[in-house]
Design a protein around this motif. Structure first.
Motif, PDB file in Angstrom:
ATOM      1  N   GLU A   1       0.825  -1.205   0.000  1.00 23.49           N
ATOM      2  CA  GLU A   1       0.000   0.000   0.000  1.00 23.49           C
ATOM      3  C   GLU A   1       0.872   1.274   0.000  1.00 23.49           C
TER       4      GLU A   1
ATOM      5  N   ALA B   1       2.395   1.604  -3.401  1.00 20.99           N
ATOM      6  CA  ALA B   1       1.390   1.911  -4.426  1.00 20.99           C
ATOM      7  C   ALA B   1       1.049   3.401  -4.413  1.00 20.99           C
ATOM      8  N   TYR B   2       0.739   3.940  -3.236  1.00 21.86           N
ATOM      9  CA  TYR B   2       0.349   5.347  -3.187  1.00 21.86           C
ATOM     10  C   TYR B   2       1.550   6.272  -3.448  1.00 21.86           C
TER      11      TYR B   2
ATOM     12  N   HIS C   1       3.781   5.683  -5.664  1.00 24.64           N
ATOM     13  CA  HIS C   1       3.888   5.741  -7.130  1.00 24.64           C
ATOM     14  C   HIS C   1       2.781   6.599  -7.754  1.00 24.64           C
ATOM     15  N   VAL C   2       1.588   6.539  -7.179  1.00 27.23           N
ATOM     16  CA  VAL C   2       0.492   7.357  -7.735  1.00 27.23           C
ATOM     17  C   VAL C   2       0.795   8.846  -7.501  1.00 27.23           C
TER      18      VAL C   2
ATOM     19  N   LEU D   1       3.314   9.875  -9.933  1.00 26.56           N
ATOM     20  CA  LEU D   1       2.750  10.069 -11.277  1.00 26.56           C
ATOM     21  C   LEU D   1       2.148  11.471 -11.418  1.00 26.56           C
TER      22      LEU D   1
ATOM     23  N   MET E   1       3.601  14.304 -13.975  1.00 25.44           N
ATOM     24  CA  MET E   1       2.795  14.934 -15.020  1.00 25.44           C
ATOM     25  C   MET E   1       2.762  16.459 -14.851  1.00 25.44           C
TER      26      MET E   1
ATOM     27  N   MET F   1      -6.440  14.304  -6.272  1.00 26.33           N
ATOM     28  CA  MET F   1      -6.785  12.953  -5.801  1.00 26.33           C
ATOM     29  C   MET F   1      -6.712  12.884  -4.282  1.00 26.33           C
ATOM     30  N   GLU F   2      -7.563  12.041  -3.717  1.00 26.96           N
ATOM     31  CA  GLU F   2      -7.554  11.814  -2.271  1.00 26.96           C
ATOM     32  C   GLU F   2      -6.678  10.597  -1.976  1.00 26.96           C
ATOM     33  N   PHE F   3      -5.862  10.716  -0.922  1.00 28.59           N
ATOM     34  CA  PHE F   3      -5.015   9.587  -0.536  1.00 28.59           C
ATOM     35  C   PHE F   3      -5.293   9.193   0.917  1.00 28.59           C
TER      36      PHE F   3
ATOM     37  N   VAL G   1       4.068   4.984 -16.540  1.00 27.18           N
ATOM     38  CA  VAL G   1       2.870   5.826 -16.396  1.00 27.18           C
ATOM     39  C   VAL G   1       1.611   4.965 -16.254  1.00 27.18           C
TER      40      VAL G   1
ATOM     41  N   SER H   1       1.621   2.937 -12.944  1.00 22.65           N
ATOM     42  CA  SER H   1       1.414   3.838 -11.795  1.00 22.65           C
ATOM     43  C   SER H   1      -0.052   4.255 -11.703  1.00 22.65           C
ATOM     44  N   ALA H   2      -0.653   4.545 -12.864  1.00 26.22           N
ATOM     45  CA  ALA H   2      -2.060   4.958 -12.866  1.00 26.22           C
ATOM     46  C   ALA H   2      -2.954   3.826 -12.366  1.00 26.22           C
TER      47      ALA H   2
ATOM     48  N   LEU I   1      -2.203   1.586 -10.267  1.00 24.56           N
ATOM     49  CA  LEU I   1      -1.970   1.278  -8.850  1.00 24.56           C
ATOM     50  C   LEU I   1      -3.043   1.897  -7.948  1.00 24.56           C
ATOM     51  N   TYR I   2      -3.607   3.029  -8.367  1.00 20.42           N
ATOM     52  CA  TYR I   2      -4.596   3.706  -7.502  1.00 20.42           C
ATOM     53  C   TYR I   2      -5.842   2.839  -7.277  1.00 20.42           C
TER      54      TYR I   2
ATOM     55  N   ALA J   1      -4.770  -0.492  -5.346  1.00 17.39           N
ATOM     56  CA  ALA J   1      -4.532  -0.328  -3.902  1.00 17.39           C
ATOM     57  C   ALA J   1      -5.833   0.000  -3.177  1.00 17.39           C
TER      58      ALA J   1
ATOM     59  N   VAL K   1      -1.229  -5.202  -7.026  1.00 18.47           N
ATOM     60  CA  VAL K   1      -0.303  -4.110  -6.702  1.00 18.47           C
ATOM     61  C   VAL K   1       1.141  -4.568  -6.890  1.00 18.47           C
TER      62      VAL K   1
ATOM     63  N   LEU L   1       3.875  -3.109  -9.497  1.00 18.00           N
ATOM     64  CA  LEU L   1       5.184  -2.609  -9.028  1.00 18.00           C
ATOM     65  C   LEU L   1       6.314  -3.348  -9.740  1.00 18.00           C
TER      66      LEU L   1
ATOM     67  N   ILE M   1       6.835  -1.811 -13.085  1.00 19.78           N
ATOM     68  CA  ILE M   1       7.581  -0.534 -13.010  1.00 19.78           C
ATOM     69  C   ILE M   1       9.069  -0.809 -12.798  1.00 19.78           C
TER      70      ILE M   1
END
Lengths: 520, 53
Positions: free
Chosen positions: A47, A50-51, A53-54, A57, A61, A312-314, B17, B20-21, B23-24, B27, B35, B39, B42
């Protein structure tokens, strides 16, 4: 733990500075090191990663939007022959190589930093300097050092906004120290530019104009940001004042060797040349006009800013070692008022202007787009790798372990170290803003524990970050690729390191001195 | 296809990219195996960009 946390940075430094690897390869190695250390030593689970990496991203960008658009604007101007015209026209103002470096690589780059942001000053001015006969390495180094003092209050104040948000302090508390440290750094930068351009003879010849221009830019930034409270246009107006004074000095000083009367006389004789120069410069006039219109005119900014917002919300994440990253929303990315969008509007408008003026050959649009795509591919990958590395370090507690280890190791010498922590953050992420986001709260808490003035420590944080951000691999790769140094980023980094270390050291001493005099 | 450095870099970037997108939602939905797979993609993209030629 601090040593383990520093491994990704050490790997990148070793590979880029020592072995001269390009940023894409070194960034990949740094990323993989951060990933391994985060999982094996800092207890980062699925987790957390994962977050991280988001978030990476989103940040990638945010940054790439500007870089892609900056390249596009450069290609639009270059395809029209504008860069060549500007490069040939500037010697008309001054034939002194050092003065050209000061005007373009320092003053114009600082002005662009005030109006634009990430990567734009180097991406725009390095090719101009190459066109004037500077070596590609020098052409990247000069504007990189040159715009560092303008980073915190540049980009319409985005880094300073991050400092205020992360610390909870307002501009009245934070702006005076930050503007003072960066203004004094601007004065020191001038002789450095003269040295980079022309060695010690350049310093001897151009010391007075360099000091005058630096003092004007630093003072105007201080007055605007700290006294008038207009921190969002501090560097913009400082750079504009520097341009005015720089052009006057270049025209009237012995360095120019010709004087205004002669220039005016020649200008009258060569009206066509002046018109061609103005047309060539129109892409940059358009950029400045659109930036001012969109970011300074409130109704336009508010209306456009509401159209498309990415946020985005995390959730809260926690590592196996108990390091908590609080839940919260990401920084909103307002697509239509983004610096990248403004560069995009400018590119389109400039393209139409150049086309109407008949400066393009057939197929120009295709060449502009393919040239842009070719230039940004490696840069985009490098930035994605570096930002992911930085966010893994942040989300897994590696960044905090590193900063705490540094602070604890130095104890009472913390004022001298605080700017270096900011510098490390900016070097890792390529951004003064990110460094402030990551380290401001930690710096403030440490200052409180040591009974030191938090605003002055935070001034050291953001000034150190601003000056070191210019040597970050993510920025170096942008400048290197626009000046034909792609794949030789290690050389650029080595050349920048001495200047950057000297400037951050200067800010360290200023922070210590200011705290001794005023803040505990 | 991936012999050219620019092609390889472009492919690695797009892979990073996209993964990573994704993953949201992965997760957020608690799909731990997905997940880790993303990873891994990547990490593989980064290994690809380590290649010298």
């Amino acid at each position: 733990m601090p040593f383990l946390a520093s491994l990704p940075i050490l790997v990148i430094l070793l590979l880029m500075v020592g072995l001269r690897w390009g940023t894409a390869r070194a960034g990949a190695a740094g990323y993989l090191t951060a990933l391994a250390v985060a999982v094996a030593a800092f207890g980062a689970g699925a987790e957390v990663l994962a977050y991280a990496h988001v978030k990476a991203l989103l940040l990638t960008m945010d940054v790439l939007f500007i870089i892609w658009a900056a390249f596009l604007l450069y290609r639009v101007a270059d395809e029209a022959g504008a860069i060549e015209i500007i490069g040939k026209a500037l010697p008309a103002l001054t034939r002194d190589h050092g003065m050209q470096a000061i005007l373009i690589g320092w003053v114009f780059a600082s002005f662009l930093q005030g109006a634009g942001g990430f990567g734009v000053p180097v991406a725009v001015t390095a090719p101009l300097l190459v066109g004037l006969g500077f070596s590609p390495l020098t052409a990247v180094v000069i504007p990189s050092i040159g715009h560092g003092w303008a980073v915190t209050f540049g980009s319409l104040g985005s880094s300073f906004q991050a400092l205020m948000s992360a610390s909870g302090l307002d501009s009245r508390a934070l702006a005076p120290g930050a503007a003072l440290f960066l203004g004094l750094s601007a004065i020191l930068t001038g002789p450095m530019i003269a040295f980079a351009a022309d060695g010690w003879s350049g310093v001897r010849r151009l010391l007075i104009p360099a000091l005058v221009i630096g003092a004007v830019m630093g003072t105007i930034q201080y007055v605007v940001a700290a006294l008038a409270g207009l921190w969002n246009v501090g560097a913009f107006l400082g750079g504009a004042a520097g341009l005015l004074v720089g052009v006057l000095l270049a025209g009237s000083s012995g360095a120019a060797g010709r004087g205004w009367g002669r220039i005016a006389e020649e200008a009258l004789q060569k009206r066509g040349s002046i018109q061609r120069l103005l047309l060539a410069l129109s892409a940059y006039f358009i950029l400045v006009a659109l930036t001012a219109a969109i970011l300074l005119v409130e109704p336009i900014r508010d209306r456009l800013g509401e159209i498309a917002v990415v946020q985005m919300e995390f959730p809260e994440t926690i590592t196996a070692l108990g390091y908590v990253s609080a839940a919260g929303a990401s920084r909103p990315i307002r697509i239509f008022t983004h610096a990248g969008a403004i560069l995009g509007y400018s590119s389109l408008t400039a393209f139409l202007v150049y086309r109407a003026a008949g400066l393009y050959r057939n197929g120009a649009g295709g060449r502009i787009l393919s040239g842009t795509l070719k230039s940004v591919t490696s840069s985009s990958l490098s930035i994605a790798e570096m930002v992911a590395m930085a966010l893994i370090m942040q989300q897994s507690g590696m960044t905090e372990a590193l900063a705490r280890g540094l602070a604890q190791a130095v104890g009472g010498a913390f004022p001298l170290i605080a700017p270096w922590i900011g510098a490390i953050g900016a070097f890792m992420t390529g951004s003064n803003t990110n460094s402030n986001v990551i380290f401001a709260a930690l710096q403030m808490r440490t200052a409180e524990l040591l009974a030191l003035s938090a605003p002055l420590i935070l001034a050291g944080q953001t000034a150190g970050a601003a000056l070191a951000s210019v040597a970050a691999p993510t920025k170096v790769v942008v400048g290197a690729s626009t000046a034909g140094m792609a794949g030789k980023e290690g050389d650029v980094l080595r050349a920048l390191m001495g200047y950057t270390v000297a400037l951050v050291l200067f800010v360290s001493l200023l922070t210590w001195l200011a705290l001794t005099l005023w803040g505990g | 296809m991936l012999r050219e450095k620019s092609t390889r870099h472009g492919f690695a970037f797009v892979l990073i990219v996209l993964a990573s997108a994704l993953l949201y939602p992965a997760a957020g939905g608690g799909y731990t195996a997905v997940v880790w797979a993303l990873l891994g993609m990547i990490a593989a993209a980064n290994l690809l960009s380590l290649a010298t030629r």
